[in-house]
Design a protein around this motif. Structure first.
Motif, short mmCIF file in Angstrom:
data_model
loop_
_atom_site.label_atom_id
_atom_site.label_comp_id
_atom_site.label_asym_id
_atom_site.label_seq_id
_atom_site.Cartn_x
_atom_site.Cartn_y
_atom_site.Cartn_z
N TRP A 238 0.94 -1.15 -0.08
CA TRP A 238 0.12 -0.11 0.13
C TRP A 238 1.04 1.32 0.09
CZ3 TRP A 238 0.11 3.28 4.31
CH2 TRP A 238 1.00 3.01 5.35
N LYS A 239 2.29 1.11 0.49
CA LYS A 239 3.10 2.15 0.28
C LYS A 239 3.85 2.52 -1.02
CE LYS A 239 4.28 2.23 5.17
NZ LYS A 239 5.23 2.03 6.17
N ASN A 240 3.36 1.52 -1.93
CA ASN A 240 3.80 1.56 -3.44
C ASN A 240 5.15 0.99 -3.32
OD1 ASN A 240 3.24 1.75 -6.30
ND2 ASN A 240 4.29 3.83 -6.36
N ALA A 241 5.63 0.44 -2.59
CA ALA A 241 7.09 -0.16 -2.04
C ALA A 241 7.11 -1.88 -2.88
CB ALA A 241 7.65 -0.28 -0.91
N GLU A 242 7.89 -2.03 -3.58
CA GLU A 242 7.89 -3.38 -4.28
C GLU A 242 8.50 -4.23 -3.01
OE1 GLU A 242 10.32 -6.33 -7.55
OE2 GLU A 242 9.97 -3.94 -7.91
N ILE A 243 7.62 -5.47 -2.71
CA ILE A 243 8.12 -6.37 -1.93
C ILE A 243 8.16 -7.62 -2.46
CG2 ILE A 243 6.82 -5.24 -0.16
CD1 ILE A 243 4.35 -7.25 -0.25
N SER A 244 7.70 -8.05 -3.46
CA SER A 244 8.01 -9.49 -4.27
C SER A 244 7.78 -9.17 -5.77
CB SER A 244 7.10 -10.35 -3.56
OG SER A 244 7.37 -11.62 -4.23
N LYS A 266 1.93 -17.53 -10.64
CA LYS A 266 1.39 -17.76 -9.28
C LYS A 266 2.40 -17.16 -8.38
CE LYS A 266 1.05 -22.04 -7.84
NZ LYS A 266 0.65 -23.41 -7.72
N LEU A 267 1.85 -16.51 -7.47
CA LEU A 267 2.60 -16.13 -6.19
C LEU A 267 2.35 -16.92 -5.04
CD1 LEU A 267 4.63 -13.87 -4.93
CD2 LEU A 267 2.51 -12.59 -4.72
N ASP A 268 3.42 -17.60 -4.33
CA ASP A 268 3.20 -18.76 -3.58
C ASP A 268 2.98 -17.95 -1.94
OD1 ASP A 268 2.71 -20.82 -4.95
OD2 ASP A 268 5.08 -20.82 -5.36
N SER A 269 3.86 -17.01 -1.82
CA SER A 269 3.80 -16.44 -0.59
C SER A 269 3.69 -14.71 -0.22
CB SER A 269 5.23 -16.65 -0.01
OG SER A 269 5.46 -16.29 1.45
N ILE A 270 2.72 -14.30 0.45
CA ILE A 270 2.63 -13.00 0.74
C ILE A 270 1.81 -12.63 2.01
CG2 ILE A 270 0.52 -12.95 -0.62
CD1 ILE A 270 1.35 -10.15 -1.74
N GLY A 271 1.92 -11.46 2.66
CA GLY A 271 1.36 -11.21 3.80
C GLY A 271 -0.07 -10.69 3.53
N TYR A 272 -0.67 -9.94 4.57
CA TYR A 272 -2.02 -9.21 4.54
C TYR A 272 -1.90 -8.01 3.95
CZ TYR A 272 -3.23 -13.61 6.88
OH TYR A 272 -3.77 -15.00 7.11
N GLY A 273 -3.04 -7.35 3.52
CA GLY A 273 -3.06 -5.98 3.06
C GLY A 273 -3.59 -5.70 1.81
#
Length: 335
Positions: A238-244, A266-273
């Motif tokens: 949500w901060k527009n920062a690339e995390i994966s 497919k993306l196998d792992s990510i947090g909430y938000g």
């Protein structure tokens, strides 16, 4: 003294019934044996097909009108049985599948006259048949003769090693050979049109409770040469920062001319938000041109079950507190 024999004579109706049961039992045994034989036979045929391999699976070539190109396909008999296999080379044109979600090519047994991307009619083989012993490899040599008036752009065919001669191969031989076919993607120089667009980029749903996240990307090729898209799908928070990120089209599939193709990642792992997926792709044309393609989509990952349970608990606490306040007020008024 003779021993008397006791005989029981069944009624005629019962004897007829017994004969009927015997017939039914015999028919059942015949059916069961036939079914068992069919299953065993199918397994033998399947195993036989799996014992054959062919390389390369895909080959890309570039040629000029009037040019002649030679190539080889290696067929290996992986079977340990002491049986010499006979293979008959044949070429078949192919196009994209009618369903964009199906990446398997569609082969022509008889190429339509209005198909502008044919190649099989220009392919000839050095020999009509090849014999391959167990654990042995044979080279099928072919020649592609490009006519002087050949239409510029892509031309597509597959070289098969069939177990049946060309005149009796038919649909069945193509089905058997499809697993060992070598696809040829040819580019004939001239007025090449490299043109494509990304028509749709989305996730399978807007809200997920947990990974994996499934991406669907539709690319349309409106030119006359095949396109091979590649790139990455960046995941921003949500901060527009690339995390994966996710590698796009890691199997290097192509989009044939005048067709669409859907790519799945497919993306196998990510947090909430809340997240934004940004596809930054490049479609490489058969003649080396590069077409930039970009798109983005938004999706959420929320623990919906936990949220619902929490809301229910909060509502119950509020109701309980209000009920307690009412009783407390009544008790105060009575005093």
């Amino acid at each position: 003294m003779q021993k008397s024999k006791v005989q029981f004579n069944l009624p005629a109706k019962w004897q007829a019934g017994s004969q009927n049961y015997s017939k039914i039992f015999l028919i059942f045994n015949l059916y069961f044996c036939s079914l068992l034989f069919a299953l065993l036979f199918n397994n033998i045929v399947f195993a036989k097909g799996e014992s054959i391999s062919l390389t390369p699976l895909i080959k890309e070539i570039t040629a000029n009108p009037g040019e002649t190109i030679s190539g080889t396909v290696d067929v290996t008999n992986n079977s340990s049985d002491k049986i010499i296999q006979t293979f008959y080379p044949l070429a078949r044109d192919f196009t994209s599948n009618d369903d964009p979600n199906d990446s398997a090519p569609k082969f022509f047994e008889s190429t339509p006259d209005d198909y502008n991307f044919a190649l099989a009619k220009w392919i000839t083989f050095d020999e009509e048949s090849y014999k391959v012993g167990p654990k042995d490899t044979v080279n099928i040599k072919y020649t592609i003769s490009i006519p002087l008036n050949a239409e510029a752009g892509g031309h597509y065919a597959a070289v098969f090693a069939s177990t049946a001669p060309l005149d009796v191969a038919g649909q069945n031989a193509v089905a058997i050979s499809a697993r060992i076919g070598s696809l040829i993607l040819a580019t004939v120089s001239g007025d090449i049109i490299s043109k494509g667009k990304l028509t749709e980029f989305k996730t399978s749903r807007k809200i997920y409770q947990k990974p994996p996240i499934e991406f669907s990307t539709t690319i349309e090729n409106t030119g006359n040469i095949h396109l091979k898209p590649s790139g990455t799908i960046a995941i921003n928070n949500w901060k527009n920062a690339e995390i994966s990120d996710v590698a796009f089209n890691d199997k290097t599939g192509s989009v044939l001319p005048k067709s669409k193709r859907v790519f799945s990642d497919k993306l196998d792992s990510i947090g909430y938000g809340k997240f934004t997926a940004v596809a930054t792709l490049t479609a490489l044309s058969g003649n080396g041109e590069k077409i930039p393609l970009t798109a983005q989509t938004i999706f959420w990952v929320l623990p919906i079950t936990a949220i619902i349970i929490t809301l229910i608990v909060i509502i119950l606490l509020i109701l309980f507190f209000r009920l307690w306040l009412k009783r407390h007020d009544r008790a105060v008024k009575k005093k």
